[in-house]
Design an enzyme around this catalytic site. Structure first.
Site, PDB file in Angstrom:
ATOM      1  N   ASP A  47       0.768  -1.256   0.000  1.00 57.21           N
ATOM      2  CA  ASP A  47       0.000   0.000   0.000  1.00 57.21           C
ATOM      3  C   ASP A  47       0.799   1.307   0.000  1.00 57.21           C
ATOM      4  O   ASP A  47       1.791   1.421   0.730  1.00 57.21           O
ATOM      5  CB  ASP A  47      -0.862   0.093   1.270  1.00 57.21           C
ATOM      6  CG  ASP A  47      -1.570  -1.173   1.621  1.00 57.21           C
ATOM      7  OD1 ASP A  47      -1.532  -2.118   0.845  1.00 57.21           O
ATOM      8  OD2 ASP A  47      -2.159  -1.205   2.713  1.00 57.21           O
ATOM      9  N   GLU A 229     -10.362  -2.262   4.610  1.00 54.87           N
ATOM     10  CA  GLU A 229      -9.005  -1.777   4.868  1.00 54.87           C
ATOM     11  C   GLU A 229      -8.844  -0.386   4.251  1.00 54.87           C
ATOM     12  O   GLU A 229      -9.595   0.001   3.356  1.00 54.87           O
ATOM     13  CB  GLU A 229      -7.957  -2.719   4.239  1.00 54.87           C
ATOM     14  CG  GLU A 229      -8.002  -4.133   4.799  1.00 54.87           C
ATOM     15  CD  GLU A 229      -6.892  -5.050   4.284  1.00 54.87           C
ATOM     16  OE1 GLU A 229      -6.313  -5.775   5.090  1.00 54.87           O
ATOM     17  OE2 GLU A 229      -6.619  -5.043   3.078  1.00 54.87           O
TER      18      GLU A 229
HETATM   19  C1  FRU Z   1      -3.753  -3.708   2.860  1.00 56.31           C
HETATM   20  C2  FRU Z   1      -3.109  -4.102   4.168  1.00 56.31           C
HETATM   21  C3  FRU Z   1      -3.458  -3.104   5.257  1.00 56.31           C
HETATM   22  C4  FRU Z   1      -2.312  -3.274   6.218  1.00 56.31           C
HETATM   23  C5  FRU Z   1      -1.159  -3.533   5.295  1.00 56.31           C
HETATM   24  C6  FRU Z   1      -0.106  -4.457   5.824  1.00 56.31           C
HETATM   25  O1  FRU Z   1      -3.088  -4.187   1.733  1.00 56.31           O
HETATM   26  O2  FRU Z   1      -3.497  -5.417   4.533  1.00 56.31           O
HETATM   27  O3  FRU Z   1      -4.722  -3.275   5.833  1.00 56.31           O
HETATM   28  O4  FRU Z   1      -2.132  -2.147   7.026  1.00 56.31           O
HETATM   29  O5  FRU Z   1      -1.699  -4.070   4.105  1.00 56.31           O
HETATM   30  O6  FRU Z   1       1.010  -4.494   5.002  1.00 56.31           O
END
Ligand code: FRU
Length: 518
Positions: A47, A229
């Site tokens: 992300d 998320e």
């Molecule tokens: C989304 C996610 C988020 C988390 C991160 C961990 O892709 O699962 O919710 O903070 O990636 O790398």
């Protein structure tokens, strides 16, 4: 969350092997390193995090595991740009510590010094992120995720984590993460929105340290095929009016319109405490189930930049999908980001549409251009070859007088590999098919189905803007009213664009622009 434990083990085992190999991977660099989409020099990325603008520079942080090419102990990597297009990687900004891995989050410029970390001359930048505690995860505790903050007084060159972290404890919810903080100017307060399993929670603060719960949203609304998320919340003027609406973005994994990870949005109002969905929009998503930011398989965790000048709302996403991100055929690095996009809100008879188009700064890189108009024929017709390098190009396609047939564009190479996409006026769909696009047999779900986005009617005229890199295409249909983002891995760059159709009488105007970026 299981994926995190198993991938960590694999990542640690693979780590040394991967880095022994990377020195011998010039072919991979040549073939798959994106020409202009941001990718880290080495290691795993997911992300985008902490997006903000300050003093002439855009900052992009990202979920980063520098020591392996699969998901692992999360850091915040960092890159900067003067124009949102050309990114320079910077040293790692945040490292995991005894409270946990540094999961996704956001950053704000504290212009009023409400945190007390900076002063009125030197505004602090505050990052808010999730601490993910692996010991608690292994012990099967619930309170694995809490929220922490860190500040920088030198435009993100160095960071100090707040000594009183976490600033927000876990309220007894296993998935409790990805804080997006913004200034609510009207009410002179800071707001934090975060994902709490199958809904979002909204918090309020005066000083960015002490957070008070305000409300929740979304339990039975929109897409719920997976965990929520990376949410976002921001105001936008409805195009051509003075009406202000609030847009909430909620990423979801799995449960996207074409399986796996995707981003959805909601339109409504925010009174400083509660987000209320707009009545018409609510009807709209009851019919359609959810409103999607992007129908392609490869745009996840899209969130917006803080503090962008001229009230522009700019987003960027991770150009991959949890279904196969850890298996894509690159070794030295994994994943890239989408092109930065400006979003706007359009009101039509059918409801609100969150349009997204590439930021205008992309035009600055457009060099040599070509133009032609052709009569669309049934057979496979070559419409672009050799004049423009199709591994870094923007193409504007303008179709006129279309009838109830299928219009298939194909990006091809000399090996006979192709990525096809287009408009099907018979089934009323946009589509992307990467089943013959080169390497497809890694992971799962990469090319097992044709990606589709429904159309509300038969289109006699339509436009598509294509942003093409070595391993990605971003299709902006009718000024971004529908978007499809997909990645691909041909064994040789695509060098031709062809068009075929099963119907007669239409014309295509094509403008091609070479992008001069390196
Ligand atoms: C989304 C996610 C988020 C988390 C991160 C961990 O892709 O699962 O919710 O903070 O990636 O790398």
């Amino acid at each position: 969350m299981k994926k995190y434990i198993s991938t960590l083990v694999v990542a640690l085992i693979c780590h040394s092997a991967i880095y022994a190999q990377t020195a011998s991977l010039p072919a991979e660099e040549q073939l798959y390193r994106p020409n202009f989409h941001f990718s880290p020099k080495k290691g795993w990325m997911n992300d985008p995090n902490g997006l903000y603008y300050k003093d002439g520079t855009y900052h992009l942080f990202f979920q980063y595991y520098p020591d392996g090419n699969k998901w692992g102990p999360m850091h915040w990597g960092h890159a900067t740009s003067k124009d949102l297009i050309k990114w320079d990687e910077q040293p790692i900004a945040l490292y995991p510590d005894e409270l946990g891995y540094i999961f996704s989050g956001s950053a704000v410029v504290d212009v009023n010094n409400s945190s007390g970390f900076g002063d009125s001359k030197n505004n602090a930048v505050i990052a808010a992120f999730t601490y993910h505690n692996m010991d608690k995860e292994k012990a099967k505790q619930i309170d694995v995720e809490t929220q922490g903050i860190a500040y920088s007084l030198d435009n993100s060159k160095t960071w100090t984590k707040y000594s009183e972290n976490p600033v927000l404890k876990n309220p007894g919810i296993r998935d409790f993460r990805d804080p997006k903080v913004f200034r609510d100017h009207k009410r002179q307060q800071w707001i934090m929105i975060l994902a709490a399993q199958d809904r979002v929670h909204i918090y309020q603060s005066k000083d960015l340290k002490d957070w008070k719960f305000q409300s929740e949203f979304g339990k039975d609304l929109g897409g719920h095929g997976g965990v929520w998320e990376c949410p976002d919340l921001f105001p936008l003027k409805v195009e051509g009016t003075h009406e202000e609406k609030w847009v909430m973005i909620v990423n979801i994994n799995p449960g996207g319109p074409n399986k796996g990870s995707a981003g959805q949005y909601f339109v409504g109002d925010f009174d400083g405490k509660t987000f209320t969905i707009d009545q018409h929009f609510s009807q709209q998503i009851k019919k359609a189930k959810a409103a999607w930011l992007d129908w392609g398989k490869d745009n996840y965790a899209s969130v917006s930049f803080d503090n962008v000048p001229n009230e522009k709302r700019v987003i960027i996403g991770w150009m991959s999908n949890w279904d196969y991100a850890q298996e894509v055929p690159t070794q030295a690095w994994r994943s890239s980001m989408t092109v930065a996009r400006e979003v706007s809100l359009k009101k039509t008879n059918d409801g609100y549409i969150l349009r997204n188009i590439p930021v205008s700064q992309l035009k600055k890189y457009q060099g040599k251009s070509t133009r032609k108009t052709i009569k669309v024929k049934a057979e496979n017709q070559l419409i672009e070859k050799s004049q423009i390098d199709l591994s870094k190009a923007v193409l504007d396609l303008d179709l006129k007088k279309m009838t109830a047939g299928k219009y298939t564009f194909a990006l091809k190479n000399a090996l006979g590999e192709e990525l096809t996409f287009g408009i099907d006026n018979a089934t009323k769909e946009l589509f992307v098919d990467r089943s013959k696009s080169g390497k497809t047999d890694f992971g799962n779900q990469f090319a097992t189905a044709v990606t589709k986005a429904p159309l509300d009617k038969l289109y006699s005229n339509a436009k598509m803007k294509l942003v093409i890199d070595k391993t990605s295409i971003e299709i902006f249909f009718n000024d971004g009213e529908k978007v499809l983002t997909e990645i691909f891995f041909p064994n040789e760059h695509f060098s031709e664009l062809a068009l075929s159709t099963d119907t007669k009488g239409s014309t295509l105007k094509i403008k091609g622009h070479q992008l001069n970026i390196k």
